[in-house]
Design an enzyme around this catalytic site. Structure first.
Site, PDB file in Angstrom:
ATOM      1  N   ASP A  16       0.367  -1.421  -0.084  1.00 14.45           N
ATOM      2  CA  ASP A  16      -0.035  -0.227  -0.377  1.00 14.45           C
ATOM      3  C   ASP A  16       0.932   1.269  -0.244  1.00 14.45           C
ATOM      4  O   ASP A  16       0.540   2.349  -0.145  1.00 14.45           O
ATOM      5  CB  ASP A  16      -1.235   0.152   1.420  1.00 14.45           C
ATOM      6  CG  ASP A  16      -2.324  -0.885   1.309  1.00 14.45           C
ATOM      7  OD1 ASP A  16      -2.649  -0.891   0.610  1.00 14.45           O
ATOM      8  OD2 ASP A  16      -2.668  -1.525   2.123  1.00 14.45           O
ATOM      9  N   HIS A  17       1.880   1.379   1.060  1.00 16.74           N
ATOM     10  CA  HIS A  17       2.677   2.767   0.661  1.00 16.74           C
ATOM     11  C   HIS A  17       3.943   2.946  -0.466  1.00 16.74           C
ATOM     12  O   HIS A  17       3.850   4.013  -0.416  1.00 16.74           O
ATOM     13  CB  HIS A  17       3.683   2.475   2.436  1.00 16.74           C
ATOM     14  CG  HIS A  17       2.573   2.229   3.548  1.00 16.74           C
ATOM     15  ND1 HIS A  17       0.976   3.783   3.929  1.00 16.74           N
ATOM     16  CD2 HIS A  17       1.310   1.041   4.122  1.00 16.74           C
ATOM     17  CE1 HIS A  17       0.645   3.067   4.759  1.00 16.74           C
ATOM     18  NE2 HIS A  17       0.692   2.283   4.811  1.00 16.74           N
ATOM     19  N   ARG A  25       1.740  12.320  -5.945  1.00 15.07           N
ATOM     20  CA  ARG A  25       2.667  13.387  -6.846  1.00 15.07           C
ATOM     21  C   ARG A  25       1.569  13.055  -7.997  1.00 15.07           C
ATOM     22  O   ARG A  25       1.590  13.375  -9.000  1.00 15.07           O
ATOM     23  CB  ARG A  25       3.943  12.714  -7.402  1.00 15.07           C
ATOM     24  CG  ARG A  25       5.567  13.094  -6.469  1.00 15.07           C
ATOM     25  CD  ARG A  25       5.232  14.861  -6.547  1.00 15.07           C
ATOM     26  NE  ARG A  25       5.772  15.532  -6.118  1.00 15.07           N
ATOM     27  CZ  ARG A  25       6.831  15.889  -6.099  1.00 15.07           C
ATOM     28  NH1 ARG A  25       7.259  15.154  -7.276  1.00 15.07           N
ATOM     29  NH2 ARG A  25       7.724  16.779  -5.292  1.00 15.07           N
ATOM     30  N   ARG A  52      -8.663   1.216  -0.598  1.00 19.77           N
ATOM     31  CA  ARG A  52      -9.606   1.775  -0.150  1.00 19.77           C
ATOM     32  C   ARG A  52     -10.654   2.486  -0.444  1.00 19.77           C
ATOM     33  O   ARG A  52     -10.552   2.988  -1.694  1.00 19.77           O
ATOM     34  CB  ARG A  52      -8.993   3.037   0.957  1.00 19.77           C
ATOM     35  CG  ARG A  52      -8.222   2.281   2.287  1.00 19.77           C
ATOM     36  CD  ARG A  52      -7.181   3.420   3.148  1.00 19.77           C
ATOM     37  NE  ARG A  52      -8.390   4.173   4.092  1.00 19.77           N
ATOM     38  CZ  ARG A  52      -7.868   3.483   5.484  1.00 19.77           C
ATOM     39  NH1 ARG A  52      -6.870   2.682   5.395  1.00 19.77           N
ATOM     40  NH2 ARG A  52      -8.935   4.323   6.739  1.00 19.77           N
ATOM     41  N   HIS A  57      -4.293   4.144  -1.289  1.00 21.47           N
ATOM     42  CA  HIS A  57      -3.311   3.630  -1.137  1.00 21.47           C
ATOM     43  C   HIS A  57      -3.253   2.967  -3.110  1.00 21.47           C
ATOM     44  O   HIS A  57      -3.609   3.978  -3.964  1.00 21.47           O
ATOM     45  CB  HIS A  57      -3.674   2.196  -0.723  1.00 21.47           C
ATOM     46  CG  HIS A  57      -3.334   2.739   0.922  1.00 21.47           C
ATOM     47  ND1 HIS A  57      -3.975   2.286   1.704  1.00 21.47           N
ATOM     48  CD2 HIS A  57      -2.505   4.226   1.305  1.00 21.47           C
ATOM     49  CE1 HIS A  57      -3.300   2.687   3.086  1.00 21.47           C
ATOM     50  NE2 HIS A  57      -2.958   3.792   3.035  1.00 21.47           N
ATOM     51  N   GLU A  77      -7.148  -6.677   0.763  1.00 22.40           N
ATOM     52  CA  GLU A  77      -8.139  -6.302   2.507  1.00 22.40           C
ATOM     53  C   GLU A  77      -9.829  -4.806   1.761  1.00 22.40           C
ATOM     54  O   GLU A  77      -9.073  -4.416   0.758  1.00 22.40           O
ATOM     55  CB  GLU A  77      -7.366  -4.900   3.352  1.00 22.40           C
ATOM     56  CG  GLU A  77      -6.296  -5.812   3.721  1.00 22.40           C
ATOM     57  CD  GLU A  77      -5.573  -5.290   4.539  1.00 22.40           C
ATOM     58  OE1 GLU A  77      -5.427  -4.317   4.292  1.00 22.40           O
ATOM     59  OE2 GLU A  77      -3.814  -5.116   4.893  1.00 22.40           O
ATOM     60  N   THR A 107      -4.501   4.983   9.691  1.00 20.86           N
ATOM     61  CA  THR A 107      -4.249   3.272   9.308  1.00 20.86           C
ATOM     62  C   THR A 107      -5.501   2.782  10.170  1.00 20.86           C
ATOM     63  O   THR A 107      -6.492   3.890  10.654  1.00 20.86           O
ATOM     64  CB  THR A 107      -3.358   3.066   9.826  1.00 20.86           C
ATOM     65  OG1 THR A 107      -2.696   1.794   9.786  1.00 20.86           O
ATOM     66  CG2 THR A 107      -3.261   3.428  11.240  1.00 20.86           C
ATOM     67  N   GLU A 158      -7.292 -12.274  11.077  1.00 22.92           N
ATOM     68  CA  GLU A 158      -5.646 -11.630  11.255  1.00 22.92           C
ATOM     69  C   GLU A 158      -6.193 -11.687  12.439  1.00 22.92           C
ATOM     70  O   GLU A 158      -6.531 -10.184  12.252  1.00 22.92           O
ATOM     71  CB  GLU A 158      -5.866 -10.862  10.439  1.00 22.92           C
ATOM     72  CG  GLU A 158      -3.771 -10.131  10.207  1.00 22.92           C
ATOM     73  CD  GLU A 158      -4.121  -9.761   8.881  1.00 22.92           C
ATOM     74  OE1 GLU A 158      -4.427 -10.247   7.507  1.00 22.92           O
ATOM     75  OE2 GLU A 158      -2.932  -8.512   9.064  1.00 22.92           O
ATOM     76  N   HIS A 197      -0.073  -5.252  11.196  1.00 23.76           N
ATOM     77  CA  HIS A 197       0.210  -4.631  12.172  1.00 23.76           C
ATOM     78  C   HIS A 197       0.992  -3.449  12.699  1.00 23.76           C
ATOM     79  O   HIS A 197       1.295  -4.601  14.049  1.00 23.76           O
ATOM     80  CB  HIS A 197      -1.454  -3.914  12.198  1.00 23.76           C
ATOM     81  CG  HIS A 197      -1.723  -2.969  11.937  1.00 23.76           C
ATOM     82  ND1 HIS A 197      -1.212  -1.572  12.381  1.00 23.76           N
ATOM     83  CD2 HIS A 197      -2.821  -1.932  10.772  1.00 23.76           C
ATOM     84  CE1 HIS A 197      -2.066  -0.159  12.140  1.00 23.76           C
ATOM     85  NE2 HIS A 197      -2.788  -0.420  10.974  1.00 23.76           N
ATOM     86  N   GLY A 198       1.168  -2.935  11.913  1.00 20.60           N
ATOM     87  CA  GLY A 198       3.104  -2.064  13.156  1.00 20.60           C
ATOM     88  C   GLY A 198       4.097  -2.859  13.771  1.00 20.60           C
ATOM     89  O   GLY A 198       4.786  -2.911  13.985  1.00 20.60           O
ATOM     90  N   GLY A 219       3.742  -4.533   6.051  1.00 20.72           N
ATOM     91  CA  GLY A 219       4.491  -3.660   4.913  1.00 20.72           C
ATOM     92  C   GLY A 219       4.055  -2.356   5.387  1.00 20.72           C
ATOM     93  O   GLY A 219       5.982  -1.939   4.963  1.00 20.72           O
ATOM     94  N   HIS A 220       4.356  -0.992   6.277  1.00 23.37           N
ATOM     95  CA  HIS A 220       4.480   0.410   6.717  1.00 23.37           C
ATOM     96  C   HIS A 220       6.445   0.588   6.660  1.00 23.37           C
ATOM     97  O   HIS A 220       6.711   1.246   6.430  1.00 23.37           O
ATOM     98  CB  HIS A 220       4.277   1.326   6.856  1.00 23.37           C
ATOM     99  CG  HIS A 220       4.557   2.262   7.933  1.00 23.37           C
ATOM    100  ND1 HIS A 220       4.838   2.268   8.724  1.00 23.37           N
ATOM    101  CD2 HIS A 220       3.234   3.048   6.705  1.00 23.37           C
ATOM    102  CE1 HIS A 220       4.795   4.233   7.986  1.00 23.37           C
ATOM    103  NE2 HIS A 220       4.934   4.924   7.570  1.00 23.37           N
TER     104      HIS A 220
HETATM  105  N1  PXP Z   1      -2.953  -6.621   7.944  1.00 19.03           N
HETATM  106  C1  PXP Z   1      -4.294  -6.077   7.822  1.00 19.03           C
HETATM  107  C2  PXP Z   1      -4.724  -6.259   7.791  1.00 19.03           C
HETATM  108  C3  PXP Z   1      -4.156  -3.855   7.660  1.00 19.03           C
HETATM  109  O1  PXP Z   1      -4.581  -3.687   7.424  1.00 19.03           O
HETATM  110  C4  PXP Z   1      -2.674  -3.754   7.700  1.00 19.03           C
HETATM  111  C5  PXP Z   1      -2.540  -1.882   7.479  1.00 19.03           C
HETATM  112  O2  PXP Z   1      -2.444  -1.766   6.355  1.00 19.03           O
HETATM  113  C6  PXP Z   1      -1.919  -4.669   7.549  1.00 19.03           C
HETATM  114  C7  PXP Z   1      -1.575  -5.882   7.572  1.00 19.03           C
HETATM  115  C8  PXP Z   1      -0.064  -4.019   7.669  1.00 19.03           C
HETATM  116  O3  PXP Z   1       0.396  -3.562   8.564  1.00 19.03           O
HETATM  117  P1  PXP Z   1       1.843  -2.180   8.096  1.00 19.03           P
HETATM  118  O4  PXP Z   1       2.027  -1.647   7.208  1.00 19.03           O
HETATM  119  O5  PXP Z   1       1.558  -1.606  10.192  1.00 19.03           O
HETATM  120  O6  PXP Z   1       2.345  -3.016   8.688  1.00 19.03           O
END
Ligand code: PXP
Length: 252
Positions: A16-17, A25, A52, A57, A77, A107, A158, A197-198, A219-220
């Site tokens: 996504d990021h 841009r 989204r 994203h 997602e 987020t 998840e 997540h995170g 991801g992030h």
């Molecule tokens: N899993 C789910 C369901 C998420 O919504 C996200 C963030 O979009 C992630 C995993 C990944 O999280 P992060 O980008 O913080 O690693």
């Protein structure tokens, strides 16, 4: 300990990021599909992307290209809306992870209230499942939510690791204990358990070490770290940490 080796812990790379930077841009660079291909080249087991409502994203055309070009399972997602259901049924990704979505959030803050939204979720889960899409619910590590996921017929959950990642010390240990219990409860209920997540190099190992967890979605941190060391090396290092955490861990 049975002495049985735990199954391979899959790594889903969330791209996504890459799209967030591209969208800043409005052009075509950096291309999230190229990032997905780079992730595949260094052993990612799947690609995750969140379409989204506001398309901040990935965009609709990215899904087309991800489905055609990456050769890895796509975990889409999505919020539990008619619009997203229609898009998922049209593309038929390997999996759909239903997430809560509020327009103003930075987020995905907190898990889906599967227990409180059964009527809304049931037909969406059923229609995705009937189309052969593996449905996952992104929930907080809480037995009520696990039981609701099971009752709704979702094969996968998840667990939201955000609270664990945001805390330190004793509070973090408490969050890890919640995730540990939820992973066990989930498997006992017959669910496949994922987490995400995170997660970062610094906090991934205790979660990766839980033998009940089949997949991490990250991801992030990986995309941020790619600025400094490159995407391939960042994914390889994450993979190595996950493997180290699993080494010596045996199924209960
Ligand atoms: N899993 C789910 C369901 C998420 O919504 C996200 C963030 O979009 C992630 C995993 C990944 O999280 P992060 O980008 O913080 O690693």
């Amino acid at each position: 300990m049975s002495g049985t080796k735990t199954a391979h812990l899959r790594l889903g790379v969330n791209i996504d990021h890459v799209a967030t930077i591209r969208n800043a841009r409005g052009g075509e660079h950096p291309d999230p599909v190229r990032a997905a291909l780079a992730a595949a080249a260094v052993g990612a087991d799947g690609i995750t992307a969140h379409l989204r409502e506001d398309r901040r994203h990935i965009r609709d055309e990215d899904i087309d290209r991800l489905m055609k070009e990456i050769g890895l399972p796509l975990n889409l997602e999505m919020a539990a809306t008619e619009e997203m259901l229609e898009i998922a049924l049209r593309h038929r990704p390997h999996a759909c992870c239903i997430v809560p979505e509020r327009r103003e959030e930075v987020t995905t803050e907190g898990g889906l209230d599967a227990a409180g939204q059964r009527e809304k979720l049931a037909p969406i889960i059923r229609r995705l499942g009937d189309a052969g899409i593996r449905v996952s619910l992104f929930i907080n590590p809480d037995v009520r939510q696990l039981e609701a996921a099971r009752a709704l017929g979702a094969p996968v959950v998840e667990l939201h690791t955000g609270a664990y990642c945001d805390r330190t010390g004793l509070e973090q240990a408490e969050e890890l204990a919640r995730i540990t219990k939820a992973a066990r409860d989930g498997v006992e209920l017959g669910l496949e358990v994922h987490a995400g997540h995170g997660l970062s190099f610094g906090n991934v190992k205790p979660v990766a070490a839980l033998p009940q967890i089949a997949e991490l979605n990250i991801g992030h941190f990986l995309i941020g770290e790619a600025i400094f060391i490159g995407l391939g090396p960042a994914i390889r290092q994450m993979r190595a940490l996950m493997d180290e955490a699993r080494a010596g861990v045996h199924a209960a």
